[in-house]
Design a protein around this motif. Structure first.
Motif, mmCIF file in Angstrom:
data_model
loop_
_atom_site.group_PDB
_atom_site.id
_atom_site.type_symbol
_atom_site.label_atom_id
_atom_site.label_comp_id
_atom_site.label_asym_id
_atom_site.label_seq_id
_atom_site.Cartn_x
_atom_site.Cartn_y
_atom_site.Cartn_z
ATOM 1 N N VAL A 125 0.853 -1.183 0.000
ATOM 2 C CA VAL A 125 0.000 0.000 0.000
ATOM 3 C C VAL A 125 0.889 1.233 0.000
ATOM 4 O O VAL A 125 1.840 1.319 0.780
ATOM 5 C CB VAL A 125 -0.913 0.036 1.246
ATOM 6 N N ASN A 126 0.609 2.161 -0.903
ATOM 7 C CA ASN A 126 1.319 3.435 -0.895
ATOM 8 C C ASN A 126 0.305 4.553 -1.096
ATOM 9 O O ASN A 126 -0.897 4.289 -1.198
ATOM 10 C CB ASN A 126 2.419 3.459 -1.961
ATOM 11 N N LYS A 127 0.765 5.785 -1.168
ATOM 12 C CA LYS A 127 -0.184 6.896 -1.241
ATOM 13 C C LYS A 127 -0.930 6.946 -2.567
ATOM 14 O O LYS A 127 -1.988 7.571 -2.661
ATOM 15 C CB LYS A 127 0.513 8.220 -0.983
ATOM 16 N N PHE A 128 -0.398 6.271 -3.590
ATOM 17 C CA PHE A 128 -1.032 6.290 -4.901
ATOM 18 C C PHE A 128 -1.996 5.128 -5.128
ATOM 19 O O PHE A 128 -2.955 5.264 -5.881
ATOM 20 C CB PHE A 128 0.037 6.261 -6.003
ATOM 21 N N ALA A 129 -1.735 3.984 -4.485
ATOM 22 C CA ALA A 129 -2.526 2.789 -4.793
ATOM 23 C C ALA A 129 -2.369 1.748 -3.701
ATOM 24 O O ALA A 129 -1.454 1.809 -2.875
ATOM 25 C CB ALA A 129 -2.078 2.197 -6.130
ATOM 26 N N PHE A 130 -3.286 0.797 -3.714
ATOM 27 C CA PHE A 130 -3.091 -0.434 -2.947
ATOM 28 C C PHE A 130 -3.364 -1.608 -3.878
ATOM 29 O O PHE A 130 -3.958 -1.449 -4.952
ATOM 30 C CB PHE A 130 -3.965 -0.482 -1.689
ATOM 31 N N TYR A 131 -2.897 -2.786 -3.482
ATOM 32 C CA TYR A 131 -2.917 -3.935 -4.383
ATOM 33 C C TYR A 131 -3.692 -5.104 -3.797
ATOM 34 O O TYR A 131 -3.618 -5.379 -2.596
ATOM 35 C CB TYR A 131 -1.492 -4.380 -4.710
ATOM 36 N N VAL A 132 -4.438 -5.772 -4.682
ATOM 37 C CA VAL A 132 -5.190 -6.965 -4.314
ATOM 38 C C VAL A 132 -4.280 -8.169 -4.516
ATOM 39 O O VAL A 132 -3.752 -8.374 -5.620
ATOM 40 C CB VAL A 132 -6.446 -7.113 -5.188
ATOM 41 N N PRO A 133 -4.041 -8.981 -3.482
ATOM 42 C CA PRO A 133 -3.182 -10.162 -3.659
ATOM 43 C C PRO A 133 -3.907 -11.242 -4.461
ATOM 44 O O PRO A 133 -5.000 -11.671 -4.088
ATOM 45 C CB PRO A 133 -2.907 -10.611 -2.225
ATOM 46 N N ARG A 134 -3.301 -11.668 -5.540
ATOM 47 C CA ARG A 134 -3.861 -12.746 -6.357
ATOM 48 C C ARG A 134 -2.737 -13.709 -6.727
ATOM 49 O O ARG A 134 -2.317 -13.781 -7.893
ATOM 50 C CB ARG A 134 -4.549 -12.183 -7.609
ATOM 51 N N PRO A 135 -2.237 -14.464 -5.764
ATOM 52 C CA PRO A 135 -1.121 -15.372 -6.028
ATOM 53 C C PRO A 135 -1.461 -16.477 -7.014
ATOM 54 O O PRO A 135 -0.550 -17.121 -7.556
ATOM 55 C CB PRO A 135 -0.793 -15.936 -4.639
ATOM 56 N N HIS A 136 -2.747 -16.712 -7.261
ATOM 57 C CA HIS A 136 -3.162 -17.756 -8.208
ATOM 58 C C HIS A 136 -3.036 -17.300 -9.652
ATOM 59 O O HIS A 136 -3.186 -18.118 -10.573
ATOM 60 C CB HIS A 136 -4.612 -18.167 -7.931
#
Length: 430
Positions: A125-136
């Motif tokens: 997570v940073n000030k510009f975006a956050f990420y959805v974990p999709r290890p699959h």
């Protein structure tokens, strides 16, 4: 209750073109490091049709981004249905991640639903975006796992119209923009005089033509470079009115056009946006003649003509099915060994290269300049058509499947009943 537009999987044996409106409960409590997003509006285009068609494809796996909800009657589940990913705007109405606050405006790869629960990578997570974990999913899908935080997004313009244009153009403009950058880095494959683009009425194609014309106007490309668009007869007038091509030809008669004849020393590039085997055979046969220019490169850029229920290949419906794809030229005809290898442009791969060639701040600066120009220039390219409400959205989808989508329209859909009712519900109940 949440409401979601859920599409049957081909593997379920159901009609994939007949989506269901599935009602499901909104969670009272969400797990740690999750966000509940109220999806306000999303764009819908030929790209989304492709996502549905390739939902279960072992490489693309578009149905693996968001799990389909379980219906109370048991007729819909993630095993029988899939969700078409959509680019849209929403608001975080509940967050269990310490760095993400309720009320944040976000943009990203969402789903056709009212509420979407997403996990968040704890440290990503940073000030510009956050990420959805999709290890699959493969690592190169990371750009699709990014949820942009609008407050810090330099491309965000906080008006409904600007949001609508963003949903229509942002998912594909960067593909077109970086494809042109890739072509320019090779001096248009060694100095090609003409770029021929199929599916010219599609946004991906005409944004590419737009990017090339911007390069020419800046004096960074040969001013004599021509861009020719190929499209269906019914879309010729629209494509000409865009003013982004030097010439627009229809599929049924383009091989007889004077502009497609020429001296053998001329070098052309063919950009395949349509993804049609039939069309590509015609292109190959035409440029095999010793009386036509050389085809210096063939670039695969998209599959805009897949139908929702076609998971394999292209299902383009030609207005004139009169192509002679046989080789009827004389003994001087070039053989297949002379053909340039088809190159597939994949934006993440090229961006990975450019990040090692150009400082990241320079990349940001170039993108900011390009996006601002696009938002000024694209206002009148297409007419926005907004559809609100679950039943209306489903009807619009069925109409799209049956009648197709005219290039002059930009579809903006919402599972909420209106702009007013698209505001957050009583958060105390969530």
């Amino acid at each position: 209750m949440n409401i979601t537009l859920s599409s049957p999987r081909l593997s379920s044996g159901q009609d994939p073109d007949n989506p269901s409106l599935v009602a499901s409960h909104i969670p009272n409590d969400i797990p740690t490091n999750h966000v509940l997003i109220k999806v306000d509006r999303f764009g819908f285009s030929a790209n989304n049709v492709t996502y549905q068609a390739l939902g279960e494809h072992p490489h693309f796996r578009y149905f693996d981004f968001h799990p389909a909800p379980e219906s109370d009657d048991g007729k819909s589940s993630s095993k029988t249905h899939g969700l078409i990913p959509v680019w849209g705007f929403g608001t975080v109405v509940k967050s269990s991640h310490p760095k993400i606050k309720n009320g944040e405006r976000v943009y990203g790869y969402l789903a056709p639903t009212r509420y979407l629960l997403l996990p968040v990578s704890p440290s990503d997570v940073n000030k510009f975006a956050f990420y959805v974990p999709r290890p699959h999913l493969p690592a190169d899908r990371r750009p699709y796992n990014q949820i942009l935080r609008c407050e810090a997004d330099p491309h965000y313009i906080p008006t409904p119209d600007a949001e609508d244009l963003t949903m229509l153009y942002r998912p594909l403009f960067w593909t077109s923009y970086w494809c042109e950058d890739w072509l320019h880095s090779s001096r248009y494959k060694g100095g090609a005089s003409t770029i021929l683009i199929s599916s010219a009425s599609s946004k991906t194609a005409f944004c590419l033509a737009y990017a090339i014309s911007k390069r020419i106007r800046k004096g960074e490309a040969d001013p004599n470079t021509r861009v020719i668009g190929l499209t269906s007869r019914r879309n010729v007038n629209f494509t000409k009115k865009l003013g982004l091509y030097h010439e627009v030809l229809d599929y049924g008669s383009f091989t007889s056009a004077a502009s497609l004849q020429g001296h053998r020393d001329e070098r052309w590039i063919y950009i395949d946006v349509a993804g049609s085997d039939d069309l590509n055979k015609v292109i190959n046969s035409h440029f095999a003649s010793p009386y036509t220019p050389q085809l210096a490169a063939m670039v695969s850029l998209g599959m805009t003509n897949l139908s929702p229920s076609s998971a394999e290949g292209s299902s383009m419906q030609w207005e004139e099915n009169t192509f002679d794809t046989s080789n009827n030229y004389d003994s001087n005809t070039r053989t297949s060994s002379f053909w340039p290898k088809v190159e597939k442009f994949f934006m993440p791969e090229w961006l990975d290269i450019r990040r090692r060639q150009i400082p990241i701040l320079e990349i940001f600066s170039r993108q900011n300049e390009a996006w601002k120009a696009l938002m000024d220039d694209c206002q009148d390219w297409v007419k926005l058509e907004r559809v609100y409400g679950p039943a209306n959205v489903r009807d619009a989808y069925l109409k799209l499947v049956k009648e197709g989508l005219g290039p002059d329209k930009g579809l903006i859909w919402s599972l909420w009943d209106s702009d007013d009712k698209a505001s957050p519900v009583n958060l105390a109940k969530l």
